[in-house]
Design an enzyme around this catalytic site. Sequence first.
Site, PDB file in Angstrom:
ATOM      1  N   ASP A  89       0.930  -1.358  -0.086  1.00 30.87           N
ATOM      2  CA  ASP A  89      -0.194   0.054  -0.042  1.00 30.87           C
ATOM      3  C   ASP A  89       0.856   1.141   0.029  1.00 30.87           C
ATOM      4  O   ASP A  89       1.483   1.533   1.164  1.00 30.87           O
ATOM      5  CB  ASP A  89      -0.784  -0.071   1.233  1.00 30.87           C
ATOM      6  CG  ASP A  89      -1.817   1.225   1.488  1.00 30.87           C
ATOM      7  OD1 ASP A  89      -1.622   1.968   0.737  1.00 30.87           O
ATOM      8  OD2 ASP A  89      -2.528   1.174   2.356  1.00 30.87           O
ATOM      9  N   ASP A  91      -0.438   4.245  -0.446  1.00 30.95           N
ATOM     10  CA  ASP A  91      -1.036   5.391   0.026  1.00 30.95           C
ATOM     11  C   ASP A  91      -1.292   6.301  -1.125  1.00 30.95           C
ATOM     12  O   ASP A  91      -1.452   6.048  -2.557  1.00 30.95           O
ATOM     13  CB  ASP A  91      -0.295   6.326   1.120  1.00 30.95           C
ATOM     14  CG  ASP A  91      -0.586   5.609   2.374  1.00 30.95           C
ATOM     15  OD1 ASP A  91      -1.472   4.607   2.492  1.00 30.95           O
ATOM     16  OD2 ASP A  91      -0.065   5.599   3.414  1.00 30.95           O
ATOM     17  N   HIS A 116       0.021  -0.228  -5.029  1.00 31.35           N
ATOM     18  CA  HIS A 116      -1.097   0.539  -5.276  1.00 31.35           C
ATOM     19  C   HIS A 116      -0.900   2.037  -4.837  1.00 31.35           C
ATOM     20  O   HIS A 116      -0.729   2.369  -3.661  1.00 31.35           O
ATOM     21  CB  HIS A 116      -2.292  -0.149  -5.069  1.00 31.35           C
ATOM     22  CG  HIS A 116      -2.794  -0.229  -3.569  1.00 31.35           C
ATOM     23  ND1 HIS A 116      -3.141   1.005  -2.700  1.00 31.35           N
ATOM     24  CD2 HIS A 116      -2.724  -1.352  -2.972  1.00 31.35           C
ATOM     25  CE1 HIS A 116      -3.311   0.046  -1.470  1.00 31.35           C
ATOM     26  NE2 HIS A 116      -3.071  -1.124  -1.604  1.00 31.35           N
ATOM     27  N   ARG A 161      -5.616   2.761  -7.146  1.00 31.77           N
ATOM     28  CA  ARG A 161      -6.818   2.496  -6.304  1.00 31.77           C
ATOM     29  C   ARG A 161      -7.772   3.699  -6.608  1.00 31.77           C
ATOM     30  O   ARG A 161      -7.111   5.083  -6.427  1.00 31.77           O
ATOM     31  CB  ARG A 161      -6.320   2.309  -4.514  1.00 31.77           C
ATOM     32  CG  ARG A 161      -7.483   2.421  -3.790  1.00 31.77           C
ATOM     33  CD  ARG A 161      -7.216   2.306  -2.322  1.00 31.77           C
ATOM     34  NE  ARG A 161      -7.789   3.047  -1.435  1.00 31.77           N
ATOM     35  CZ  ARG A 161      -7.520   3.164  -0.056  1.00 31.77           C
ATOM     36  NH1 ARG A 161      -6.788   2.112   0.335  1.00 31.77           N
ATOM     37  NH2 ARG A 161      -8.158   3.832   0.693  1.00 31.77           N
TER      38      ARG A 161
END
Length: 303
Positions: A89, A91, A116, A161
């Site tokens: 992740d 962010d 992502h 995302r």
Amino acid sequence: MLYSAITPPEKRSRLRAALASGELLQFPGAFNPLSARLIERKGFDGVYISGAVLSAELGLPDIGLTTLTEVAARAAQIARMTDLPVLVDADTGFGESMNVARSVQTFEDAGVAALHIEDQVNPKRCGHLDGKSVVDTGTALQRIRAAADARRDPDLVIMARTDIRAVEGLDAAIDRARQLVDAGADAIFPEAMRDLSEFAAVRAALDVPVLANMTEFGKSELFGADQLREIGVNLVIYPVSLLRIAMGAAMRALDTLRADGSLKAEVPRMQTRAELYELLDYEGYSRFDSDVFSFTLDDHINT
């Protein structure tokens, strides 16, 4: 023994092939390197590293307080300890275009197979909390273009995302997902879908792999692997599950210790010493140690 013998480029290549297979991949979230090794041992397809988990490990809420350096360092510790591909992740990319580019190359160096980047404003919020805000389309696309342009290994999976579903609805999420793919995203992570039909709608609208986030206590219902497989979802993550389970067990154990003055009642539910040593491959280290130090001073007294 020690670290994975499979190189990061090979892990990335394997992930690409797995995503192209059409099979559903399951990536439980690791909260440390040891849990990543357990995920591998139990036969899963990959390991997920959640920003929420890394924040929680530091005693912080998931509101964009962690830094690129902190997340990349932890990602490297986890990725090198497993043969499985790791999805991290990232962010919002820890800034805008140039920051995103640096983040991508830093995560490449950390050995991850995929990352992502989301379209929330800085500082971001947990994807299943109310009150989120997303950036305009131009900024969202710029982040993904920067990420795709910055990678040096073409097999590194850049996933976009989008959190816009909670702000503007499903149609807006599908529209933005399509634009993110055009900007260079290899896969799409539509956050906080309300039901299975919404996942199905996103899946039907795109020609790239789609991820489903099965996090407990969130906006999405907890669908089973068979349900997600049936509608063509390619990858499912369980980001905070192991941490929640571990912390729940720790809470109960501490309550027992406080009440009973002993953890004797909890011993049957603990990982045994033998199980821990087997997971850590103590025997492999012992064999290595014996091979290296299998000599005596007498054998070398005249050399």
